[in-house]
Each structure stands twice: as structure tokens, then as C-alpha cells.
Design an enzyme around this catalytic site. Structure first.
Site, mmCIF file in Angstrom:
data_model
loop_
_atom_site.group_PDB
_atom_site.id
_atom_site.type_symbol
_atom_site.label_atom_id
_atom_site.label_comp_id
_atom_site.label_asym_id
_atom_site.label_seq_id
_atom_site.Cartn_x
_atom_site.Cartn_y
_atom_site.Cartn_z
ATOM 1 N N HIS A 125 29.407 54.829 59.410
ATOM 2 C CA HIS A 125 29.376 56.130 58.741
ATOM 3 C C HIS A 125 29.221 56.042 57.223
ATOM 4 O O HIS A 125 29.927 56.722 56.473
ATOM 5 C CB HIS A 125 30.634 56.932 59.076
ATOM 6 C CG HIS A 125 30.709 57.396 60.493
ATOM 7 N ND1 HIS A 125 29.586 57.609 61.283
ATOM 8 C CD2 HIS A 125 31.778 57.715 61.291
ATOM 9 C CE1 HIS A 125 29.958 58.029 62.477
ATOM 10 N NE2 HIS A 125 31.277 58.094 62.521
ATOM 11 N N HIS A 199 31.065 65.631 60.972
ATOM 12 C CA HIS A 199 32.000 64.954 61.863
ATOM 13 C C HIS A 199 33.217 65.820 62.184
ATOM 14 O O HIS A 199 34.352 65.337 62.219
ATOM 15 C CB HIS A 199 32.455 63.636 61.230
ATOM 16 C CG HIS A 199 32.828 62.571 62.211
ATOM 17 N ND1 HIS A 199 34.045 62.550 62.856
ATOM 18 C CD2 HIS A 199 32.152 61.502 62.669
ATOM 19 C CE1 HIS A 199 34.111 61.490 63.636
ATOM 20 N NE2 HIS A 199 32.967 60.839 63.560
ATOM 21 N N GLU A 333 27.962 64.836 67.038
ATOM 22 C CA GLU A 333 27.322 64.310 65.840
ATOM 23 C C GLU A 333 25.805 64.267 66.041
ATOM 24 O O GLU A 333 25.231 63.251 66.412
ATOM 25 C CB GLU A 333 27.878 62.920 65.528
ATOM 26 C CG GLU A 333 29.395 62.900 65.379
ATOM 27 C CD GLU A 333 29.980 61.496 65.479
ATOM 28 O OE1 GLU A 333 29.471 60.587 64.787
ATOM 29 O OE2 GLU A 333 30.926 61.315 66.270
#
Length: 371
Positions: A125, A199, A333
Site C-alpha cells: 500500500h 481502504h 479496494e
């Protein structure tokens, strides 16, 4: 029916409070310490979406259930200061690359780029200093039927190991149809890797009254990416047929959480996988929660998404509605696949200097009294 609101997310007392718009559709801005700002978008129906300019973190989404009771349907910390580290990426903008990059490196145009590892030897991420931990420049706006905030960030060439000076804009827009529209744009000065997402952890029971075991999910997908023991894509696409990954006709999440299927076990008893959309339906994902009657619909122009069922969520975090625990939220996501950096046949995350990155995901909230 009059709507009753049950707010539960507690923030530090604001330094300044600014309200833009009419009494019904409005943008409320709280200026906090350290240049943080907390925005709350309210539409004519009373739905609210709240977020920080820090990390673009969505802290609350307040929507009614089948009885008109308005409650929060995303996970957020009780104390906003806990977002400074935010290891679970609650509600945040993820970038430059959402997902895991194998061995924290990739090759573009014959050159190898090394990134900072933050999950074992892999890069997750955007790394420790990803987009979830920057203060975004925020510009509120209002149209005849919506309100929103445009968030902008400039990432210098080489930041985190990524090539290219990157300019990114993420827009949060709330419509009077109870739709949260998230739009992404980006440009780069060098060929680079980019796929952005949000997220947020959704829980349609309201104020985290129940886990997500009985959330019923329908998904337009017949294929998902196989993972190894480190949750890194193997390069293989698997068919969902006769597995707990088959959501084409809909199923409860508990089927995968309690399954002995290898891919569910690898993910820590649940899901943390990239699903490739069939692109046969307008609605990519539909989620229903029987007790509340709430329905969440996800529509996106992205080729797929990672569905994560918070299998590894700690049980000692102070959330707005109480302590955290596994399976308290589900992430959708929407994104391309970072597996494309190491394997052929997956949606690309490469952005060229002469291209413009554009993406749009719509989260629509409603109710179904007959679930």
C-alpha cells in the site's frame, strides 16, 4: 419518517468550524491541530460522509437503515490521533500502488526500482510513507445536486523509490441520491507504477453492532488471483466455480471465513484476494445486511478489486463504537493489479508520461425492507 442520528466518532475539539452551503446540503469544516482538517459532507437526505485531509481518511459514513435510523457504516478510530500511524489503513487513500509488490521491487524499461519494504520483504500500500500519511490540499465545491472536496497531492520523483514526479487528485463527492463518488486523476513525468484506491472498512449493521459474517455479497466475477503463503500473487488466475469465491449468485461471507478451502486459509480464514470483474453487469458488487436492511452497491470502471474481510484486524484498537476485532469490516479496494509488475495477463498499473490516470468508483447506499 424522521431520521434519528447516532454519532459516535469522537474528534478533538476543533480550532475553527466553517460551514459552506444551505442548511440541508452543506460542507462542515473543522480545522484541527497540525494543519489537519476534518470535513463533513451532508446531502439533502441527511446522509453524511466525514473525512480528514490527512490521508484522505474517511472517518464516518452515516446512512439510514430500513427504519430510518442513521448510523455509521465504516470503521474509524475513537481518537483521531490514532490515524497518525493507522497500520490498518482505515478509510485512507492508498498509493502510489494499492496492494502488495513482490520483493519490494519492479522493473520498467529495463531499469529496476527498489521500494521500501513494510510487510516482511514486500511493499504494501505505498509503503510506510504512502499517500495514507500525507496532508492533501483540499478544495471544497458544490453543485446543484452534490457537494464535495477535491484533494490534491504532489509526490516528488523518487519518493518511496517510485520514478516520476506525480500529481494526483482524488475527489470525494456526495450526491442527493446517497452516492459517494470517488474520482482519481494522476499525471507523471516518468514512466511509473500507479493504481489508487480507498481502504474503507464497511459494516452495514450500523455502529459495528455485528460482524460481517452475514453480509450477503453478489459479485460480477468468475476469476480471482491465487496467492502464496505470503499473500503474493502466484501469477495464476483461478476459476471461482465450486469454491467459496463464487459470488456470482451471491453468498454470505461466513462461507469463506469458516471454509477449509486452501485460499481462504492462506488469507487467514477469509478473503484478501483480487477479483477480476466480468464486466457483464453495471453493478460490480452488491452487499446486503438483513438486520438493518442496508444495501451497498459498488460500481467502478476499474478492472477488478481486492476484497478484504479484516481477517487480521487486531482486537485491541479503540474504535468509535468500541474495541476492534477480526471480521468487523469489509474492504472493496477497486484498482488494477500490482501482480502485473511481475506476471503477464493482469490489469496493468503502468502509467506513461503522456497519459492521464483516471478512475472512478461509486458507492451507493440504500435499503431493502424485504431482505
Amino acid at each position: 419518517m424522521k431520521q434519528e442520528k447516532k454519532h459516535s466518532n469522537v474528534l478533538l475539539k476543533p480550532l475553527i468550524n466553517i460551514v459552506i452551503g444551505a442548511d440541508s446540503m452543506k460542507i462542515d469544516t473543522k480545522e484541527l491541530q497540525n494543519n489537519w482538517k476534518h470535513y463533513t459532507l451532508t446531502n439533502d437526505s441527511g446522509m453524511e460522509v466525514s473525512f480528514l485531509n490527512y490521508g484522505g481518511i474517511i472517518t464516518n459514513i452515516m446512512v439510514p437503515d430500513k427504519n430510518g435510523l442513521v448510523e455509521n457504516v465504516v470503521l474509524g478510530y475513537k481518537d483521531y490521533n490514532d490515524y497518525r500511524t493507522n497500520p490498518n489503513f482505515f478509510g485512507a487513500i492508498i498509493g502510489r500502488v494499492a496492494g502488495r509488490i513482490q520483493d519490494s521491487s519492479f522493473e520498467l524499461n529495463g531499469e529496476t526500482y527498489s521500494l521500501t519494504p513494510n510487510e516482511g520483504k514486500n511493499h504494501l500500500h505505498g509503503g510506510q510513507n504512502g499517500f495514507h500519511q500525507v496532508i492533501w490540499n483540499a478544495t471544497p465545491f458544490q453543485t446543484a445536486s452534490s457537494i464535495g472536496v477535491k484533494l490534491k497531492h504532489e509526490s516528488p520523483d523518487g519518493e518511496g523509490g517510485y520514478p516520476g514526479e506525480l500529481v494526483v487528485t482524488v475527489t470525494y463527492e456526495l450526491t442527493n441520491d446517497n452516492q459517494l463518488i470517488i474520482s482519481y486523476e494522476g499525471t507523471t513525468t516518468k514512466t511509473t507504477a500507479l493504481t489508487l484506491t480507498n481502504h474503507s472498512y464497511f459494516n452495514l449493521s450500523g455502529n459495528l453492532q455485528n460482524t460481517i459474517h452475514n453480509h450477503h455479497v453478489t459479485m460480477d466475477s468468475h476469476r480471482f488471483i491465487e496467492l502464496d503463503q505470503s499473500l503474493i500473487p502466484t501469477g495464476q488466475l483461478l476459476d471461482v466455480t465450486d469454491t467459496p469465491f463464487d459470488f456470482v449468485s451471491g453468498r454470505n461471507l461466513t462461507d469463506g471465513i469458516e471454509s477449509t478451502f486452501k485460499q481462504n486459509k492462506i488469507a487467514g480464514n477469509g478473503y484478501d484476494h483480487y477479483f477480476l470483474f466480468d464486466q457483464q453487469k453495471k453493478e460490480n458488487v452488491v452487499v446486503k445486511e438483513a438486520n438493518s436492511g442496508r444495501v451497498l452497491t459498488v460500481e467502478t470502471d476499474q478492472p477488478g478489486m481486492v476484497m478484504y474481510t479484516s481477517n487480521g484486524l487486531d482486537d485491541n484498537l479503540a474504535l468509535a463504537e468500541g474495541p476492534s476485532k477480526p471480521y468487523l469490516g469489509i474492504c472493496f479496494e477497486t484498482q488494477s493489479s500490482p501482480a502485473s509488475l511481475h506476471h503477464e495477463g493482469f490489469p496493468s498499473v503502468v502509467l506513461l508520461p503522456n497519459e492521464k490516470y483516471e478512475s472512478r468508483t461509486v458507492f451507493s447506499f440504500g435499503v431493502d425492507s424485504y431482505i
